[in-house]
Structures are given as structure tokens and as C-alpha cells.
Design a protein around this motif. Sequence first.
Motif, PDB file in Angstrom:
ATOM      1  N   GLU A 107       0.821  -1.205   0.000  1.00 43.75           N
ATOM      2  CA  GLU A 107       0.000   0.000   0.000  1.00 43.75           C
ATOM      3  C   GLU A 107       0.863   1.268   0.000  1.00 43.75           C
ATOM      4  O   GLU A 107       0.548   2.253  -0.675  1.00 43.75           O
ATOM      5  CB  GLU A 107      -0.933  -0.002   1.216  1.00 43.75           C
ATOM      6  CG  GLU A 107      -2.074  -0.992   1.127  1.00 43.75           C
ATOM      7  CD  GLU A 107      -1.623  -2.445   1.267  1.00 43.75           C
ATOM      8  OE1 GLU A 107      -0.524  -2.686   1.836  1.00 43.75           O
ATOM      9  OE2 GLU A 107      -2.357  -3.337   0.820  1.00 43.75           O
ATOM     10  N   VAL A 124       2.341   1.621  -3.501  1.00 45.99           N
ATOM     11  CA  VAL A 124       1.321   2.110  -4.428  1.00 45.99           C
ATOM     12  C   VAL A 124       1.222   3.626  -4.325  1.00 45.99           C
ATOM     13  O   VAL A 124       1.212   4.345  -5.339  1.00 45.99           O
ATOM     14  CB  VAL A 124      -0.045   1.450  -4.143  1.00 45.99           C
ATOM     15  CG1 VAL A 124      -1.170   2.228  -4.822  1.00 45.99           C
ATOM     16  CG2 VAL A 124      -0.051   0.008  -4.636  1.00 45.99           C
ATOM     17  N   GLU A 182       2.258   6.408  -7.229  1.00 47.29           N
ATOM     18  CA  GLU A 182       1.274   7.374  -7.718  1.00 47.29           C
ATOM     19  C   GLU A 182       1.820   8.794  -7.639  1.00 47.29           C
ATOM     20  O   GLU A 182       1.672   9.588  -8.584  1.00 47.29           O
ATOM     21  CB  GLU A 182      -0.015   7.261  -6.908  1.00 47.29           C
ATOM     22  CG  GLU A 182      -1.099   8.216  -7.365  1.00 47.29           C
ATOM     23  CD  GLU A 182      -2.381   8.072  -6.570  1.00 47.29           C
ATOM     24  OE1 GLU A 182      -3.266   8.940  -6.742  1.00 47.29           O
ATOM     25  OE2 GLU A 182      -2.510   7.111  -5.783  1.00 47.29           O
ATOM     26  N   ARG A 236      -6.331   1.687  -7.022  1.00 42.93           N
ATOM     27  CA  ARG A 236      -5.145   1.575  -6.183  1.00 42.93           C
ATOM     28  C   ARG A 236      -5.370   0.533  -5.083  1.00 42.93           C
ATOM     29  O   ARG A 236      -4.818   0.601  -4.008  1.00 42.93           O
ATOM     30  CB  ARG A 236      -4.781   2.934  -5.567  1.00 42.93           C
ATOM     31  CG  ARG A 236      -5.904   3.575  -4.766  1.00 42.93           C
ATOM     32  CD  ARG A 236      -5.444   4.858  -4.071  1.00 42.93           C
ATOM     33  NE  ARG A 236      -5.139   5.924  -4.999  1.00 42.93           N
ATOM     34  CZ  ARG A 236      -6.025   6.757  -5.524  1.00 42.93           C
ATOM     35  NH1 ARG A 236      -7.317   6.615  -5.218  1.00 42.93           N
ATOM     36  NH2 ARG A 236      -5.673   7.725  -6.337  1.00 42.93           N
ATOM     37  N   THR A 251      -2.115  -2.956  -5.938  1.00 42.66           N
ATOM     38  CA  THR A 251      -1.977  -2.802  -7.391  1.00 42.66           C
ATOM     39  C   THR A 251      -2.437  -1.415  -7.805  1.00 42.66           C
ATOM     40  O   THR A 251      -3.550  -0.991  -7.473  1.00 42.66           O
ATOM     41  CB  THR A 251      -2.808  -3.855  -8.136  1.00 42.66           C
ATOM     42  OG1 THR A 251      -2.390  -5.156  -7.734  1.00 42.66           O
ATOM     43  CG2 THR A 251      -2.616  -3.726  -9.643  1.00 42.66           C
ATOM     44  N   LEU A 252      -1.579  -0.711  -8.532  1.00 45.15           N
ATOM     45  CA  LEU A 252      -1.912   0.611  -9.049  1.00 45.15           C
ATOM     46  C   LEU A 252      -2.188   0.488 -10.545  1.00 45.15           C
ATOM     47  O   LEU A 252      -1.352  -0.021 -11.296  1.00 45.15           O
ATOM     48  CB  LEU A 252      -0.752   1.574  -8.809  1.00 45.15           C
ATOM     49  CG  LEU A 252      -0.948   3.007  -9.319  1.00 45.15           C
ATOM     50  CD1 LEU A 252      -2.037   3.712  -8.519  1.00 45.15           C
ATOM     51  CD2 LEU A 252       0.368   3.786  -9.251  1.00 45.15           C
ATOM     52  N   ARG A 296       2.028  -3.919  -9.616  1.00 43.74           N
ATOM     53  CA  ARG A 296       1.576  -4.718  -8.465  1.00 43.74           C
ATOM     54  C   ARG A 296       2.771  -5.031  -7.574  1.00 43.74           C
ATOM     55  O   ARG A 296       3.838  -5.441  -8.048  1.00 43.74           O
ATOM     56  CB  ARG A 296       0.934  -6.014  -8.952  1.00 43.74           C
ATOM     57  CG  ARG A 296       0.610  -7.011  -7.851  1.00 43.74           C
ATOM     58  CD  ARG A 296      -0.146  -8.210  -8.416  1.00 43.74           C
ATOM     59  NE  ARG A 296      -1.477  -7.793  -8.869  1.00 43.74           N
ATOM     60  CZ  ARG A 296      -2.293  -8.583  -9.574  1.00 43.74           C
ATOM     61  NH1 ARG A 296      -1.897  -9.797  -9.919  1.00 43.74           N
ATOM     62  NH2 ARG A 296      -3.483  -8.147  -9.936  1.00 43.74           N
ATOM     63  N   GLU A 356       7.986  -6.427  -7.262  1.00 41.34           N
ATOM     64  CA  GLU A 356       7.085  -5.576  -8.036  1.00 41.34           C
ATOM     65  C   GLU A 356       6.974  -6.154  -9.436  1.00 41.34           C
ATOM     66  O   GLU A 356       7.968  -6.557 -10.035  1.00 41.34           O
ATOM     67  CB  GLU A 356       7.618  -4.148  -8.127  1.00 41.34           C
ATOM     68  CG  GLU A 356       6.794  -3.257  -9.058  1.00 41.34           C
ATOM     69  CD  GLU A 356       7.512  -1.983  -9.457  1.00 41.34           C
ATOM     70  OE1 GLU A 356       7.098  -1.365 -10.459  1.00 41.34           O
ATOM     71  OE2 GLU A 356       8.493  -1.606  -8.772  1.00 41.34           O
TER      72      GLU A 356
END
Length: 209
Positions: free
Chosen positions: A118, A121, A125, A138, A142-143, A160, A173
Amino acid sequence: MLTPRHQALLMTLAGMTVGVAVFGTVVAVNGGNPFTAHDTPVGLVSPTPSSTPSRGDGLQADGLQYVVQNFGTGDDPVSAEVPAGWKSAQGGTRPKFLDSTGVWQLRFDTRGSQQSPEQLVANRERSIDEPGLKVLSRDGGTLIYTYTDKSRGPRMGLSRWISLDNGKTSAVEITVGGRPQDEAGLRAVLQHATETIKLPVSDGDDRPN
């Protein structure tokens, strides 16, 4: 970063955030299924050249075929199945595989991180500096996002992060990239890589922040 001090063992990734401690066994991936121990290491498999199929104007999930690719290091071998015909652009702990046109790509980062999926992610972003960035999802480590590349036009990325300790840290990743119309195929490639990747098990916590 995984080091030669690590046991050259493998672990199944069951889902994206299943935590498990494994020592002295090799674990094969069965996405969503209970962990299964095995006693054989990752074998070296030579991929068979093939073209990546597409229909219409997007990458089609149902037409993809996969082959095993080996990467990582000699002391810490890693393997995963990638689309047939996608060639390695770089190896080691951060390998990248591209189709013959360069439109689609699959990238791994096996160095791991002390941060949770988290957190990573959110970090990714914030770090994307591209015109027209739009985050579609998100959730679950996984973004999924779209943006506009100056030279290639509209693009889509799916990144991910997978945890092996109930979401406390991240082991690997996996990122796929293409165009918005390739979404179904990109999701299939990401899920297949998640289900088939095999990683060494660390005997210590020396991952970067």
C-alpha cells in the motif's frame, strides 16, 4: 536487496498478500491456492520464439501463450512465465521484456522493499510525472493508471507489489505497460506473472526502504 546469504529456495505467491515463512523447501506458485512444498529448484528453460497475437486494436488475453524466463542472479535465481515472443531488454534483478513492436512490456523488480504494498502504491502514484495522469484503481497493492506519453500517445500501466508477510513488506514488483485498449491483455499478463513467479527466500531482512 537479495544477497548470496539468502537460501536459494523458492516460494509460492498465493494471492498478493499471503504471509508465510518457509525454510528448507521450494514452493511453487498456485495463485489463490494453499502453499505447496516441492523439493526441486527452478530449472533453466529456453523460451520458444513466437509472435504475440492481437486482434482488432488491442492485446487479447485469450490469444496469449507463455514461456518460462529465468533472471535474478546465480545465487538468487528467479523465474516467471512471460508472453511468448517478448524479448528480454535487460536482466538481473530488474528484468524487462518487450514485444517485437515495443508497444507492450513486462517488468519485474525482485529487490524487495521494507515498505508495504500500500505504501509503494502511494509512492508510485506520487512519483508519476506524466501528462493526463488518471488513477483508475489503487486497491490490493496494485496501481492501475493511464497517462499520455509525448511520443506514443495514450498509455496504461499496471503495477503490483506482492507481500509474503501479510502486507508488512514487499517481496517483488511486477509492472505491465501498453495502451488503454490493451487493458484485458495487460491484466492477463500481470495475473499470469503473479501466479508463476518463483522467488528465493531470504534468511535476513536487508531489503531497501
